[in-house]
Design an enzyme around this catalytic site. Structure first.
Site, PDB file in Angstrom:
ATOM      1  N   THR A 239       0.846  -1.193   0.000  1.00  0.00           N
ATOM      2  CA  THR A 239       0.000   0.000   0.000  1.00  0.00           C
ATOM      3  C   THR A 239       0.886   1.249   0.000  1.00  0.00           C
ATOM      4  O   THR A 239       2.098   1.164   0.159  1.00  0.00           O
ATOM      5  CB  THR A 239      -0.937   0.032   1.217  1.00  0.00           C
ATOM      6  OG1 THR A 239      -0.153   0.010   2.430  1.00  0.00           O
ATOM      7  CG2 THR A 239      -1.881  -1.166   1.210  1.00  0.00           C
TER       8      THR A 239
ATOM      9  N   ASN B 291      -6.023  -4.982   0.605  1.00  0.00           N
ATOM     10  CA  ASN B 291      -6.382  -5.932   1.650  1.00  0.00           C
ATOM     11  C   ASN B 291      -6.856  -7.206   0.960  1.00  0.00           C
ATOM     12  O   ASN B 291      -7.755  -7.157   0.127  1.00  0.00           O
ATOM     13  CB  ASN B 291      -7.487  -5.359   2.533  1.00  0.00           C
ATOM     14  CG  ASN B 291      -7.735  -6.188   3.781  1.00  0.00           C
ATOM     15  OD1 ASN B 291      -7.869  -7.395   3.710  1.00  0.00           O
ATOM     16  ND2 ASN B 291      -7.803  -5.527   4.927  1.00  0.00           N
TER      17      ASN B 291
ATOM     18  N   HIS C 218      -4.323   0.691  13.169  1.00  0.00           N
ATOM     19  CA  HIS C 218      -3.282  -0.286  12.862  1.00  0.00           C
ATOM     20  C   HIS C 218      -2.155  -0.167  13.882  1.00  0.00           C
ATOM     21  O   HIS C 218      -2.097   0.789  14.658  1.00  0.00           O
ATOM     22  CB  HIS C 218      -2.719  -0.077  11.454  1.00  0.00           C
ATOM     23  CG  HIS C 218      -3.600  -0.615  10.376  1.00  0.00           C
ATOM     24  ND1 HIS C 218      -4.645   0.108   9.848  1.00  0.00           N
ATOM     25  CD2 HIS C 218      -3.594  -1.810   9.729  1.00  0.00           C
ATOM     26  CE1 HIS C 218      -5.255  -0.618   8.912  1.00  0.00           C
ATOM     27  NE2 HIS C 218      -4.639  -1.777   8.824  1.00  0.00           N
TER      28      HIS C 218
ATOM     29  N   LYS D  44       3.109   0.651  11.136  1.00  0.00           N
ATOM     30  CA  LYS D  44       2.590   0.910   9.788  1.00  0.00           C
ATOM     31  C   LYS D  44       3.033   2.288   9.315  1.00  0.00           C
ATOM     32  O   LYS D  44       2.906   3.276  10.043  1.00  0.00           O
ATOM     33  CB  LYS D  44       1.063   0.801   9.771  1.00  0.00           C
ATOM     34  CG  LYS D  44       0.466   0.892   8.369  1.00  0.00           C
ATOM     35  CD  LYS D  44      -0.994   0.481   8.353  1.00  0.00           C
ATOM     36  CE  LYS D  44      -1.617   0.622   6.974  1.00  0.00           C
ATOM     37  NZ  LYS D  44      -0.943  -0.229   5.961  1.00  0.00           N
TER      38      LYS D  44
END
Length: 268
Positions: A100, A124, A155, A159
């Protein structure tokens, strides 16, 4: 038998994908790649995948693994994934990309590269989230414009990108169902005297901390009632199993850019 390799195999996600590949019928682990200098380079793939030693070691050059695999599974970082896509496009090797944080310019390049090879890309790869992407469009249309939409995602502290790719995809689904683009209506921060909420806005809020695997809630807020739709990931295995299913599906497909909804047979 599908021959798979894993990019970023020394990381938390990559090593778990390798283990799932080793446990899954119809697919075998034949390679792994990490950045030069990573401690996993030179280690036995079997040991990384929780198996006995297999005699294959982690490479630091993607060309080496592309020469012996049918599909490369990549959960790394945008610049690394782009490099791997460029190399795979040169050989026509299929890819599954769960990275991502891609920019619009990155995506334009990816669409060009995937004219030369098949690729499943999704922020995802869990079945539940991808069903949610589809259901959310219907829910948005049925509720209509009188419901304000806000999305909150949480998260783990490690991340790097925000909002998550999943949150952005959820917001895009809502925006498209309303005939808008997320670039027009997305709102990512509120602070100070902000005034009345514009009805067309889709708010995205980010929480980071601890070891949260991934949690996304979409709020539909009406006058007198609200609907909350939440997906919680309890382990990374959801993403790993989805990626392996995508790897088995994409091999042999025509060149192009596919989503997990194509893999699940629910693409619109």
């Amino acid at each position: 038998m599908v021959k798979a390799a894993v990019a970023g195999i020394g990381g938390r996600m990559g090593s778990r994908i390798a283990q799932i590949v080793a446990e899954t019928e119809g697919i075998e682990l034949v390679g792994g790649v990490e950045r030069p200098g990573h401690p996993a380079v030179g280690r036995d793939l079997g040991l990384l995948a929780g198996m006995p030693p297999c005699g294959l070691v982690v490479d630091d050059a993607v060309e080496a693994v592309l020469a012996r695999c049918d599909v490369l599974i990549d959960f790394t970082a945008p610049e690394a994934s782009l490099k791997h896509l460029e190399k795979a496009a040169g050989t026509g090797t299929a890819m599954v990309v769960g990275t991502t944080g891609f920019t619009p310019a990155h995506m334009e390049k990816i669409r060009d590269l995937t004219q030369k090879m098949p690729c499943v890309m999704a922020p995802n790869m869990s079945v539940g989230v991808n069903v949610l992407f589809k259901v959310l469009r219907d829910l948005t249309r049925l509720l209509g414009p009188d419901y304000d939409v806000e999305i909150v995602e949480a998260h783990h502290r490690f991340k790097k990108d925000a909002p998550s790719g999943t949150a952005l995809k959820l917001a895009e689904a809502v925006a498209e169902a309303r005939g808008r683009s997320l670039q027009e209506v997305g709102l990512y921060e509120r602070h100070g005297i902000i005034g009345e909420r514009p009805p067309e806005v889709i708010g995205l809020q980010t929480v980071r901390g601890g070891d949260v695997v991934g949690e996304h809630t979409v709020f539909f807020l009406g006058m007198g009632e609200r609907i909350e739709v939440t997906h919680r990931a309890h382990s990374r295995d959801n993403f790993a199993r989805g990626a392996v299913a995508a790897a088995k599906w994409v091999v042999g497909k025509p060149a192009g850019l596919y989503s997990m909804q194509h893999v699940l047979g629910i693409a619109e």
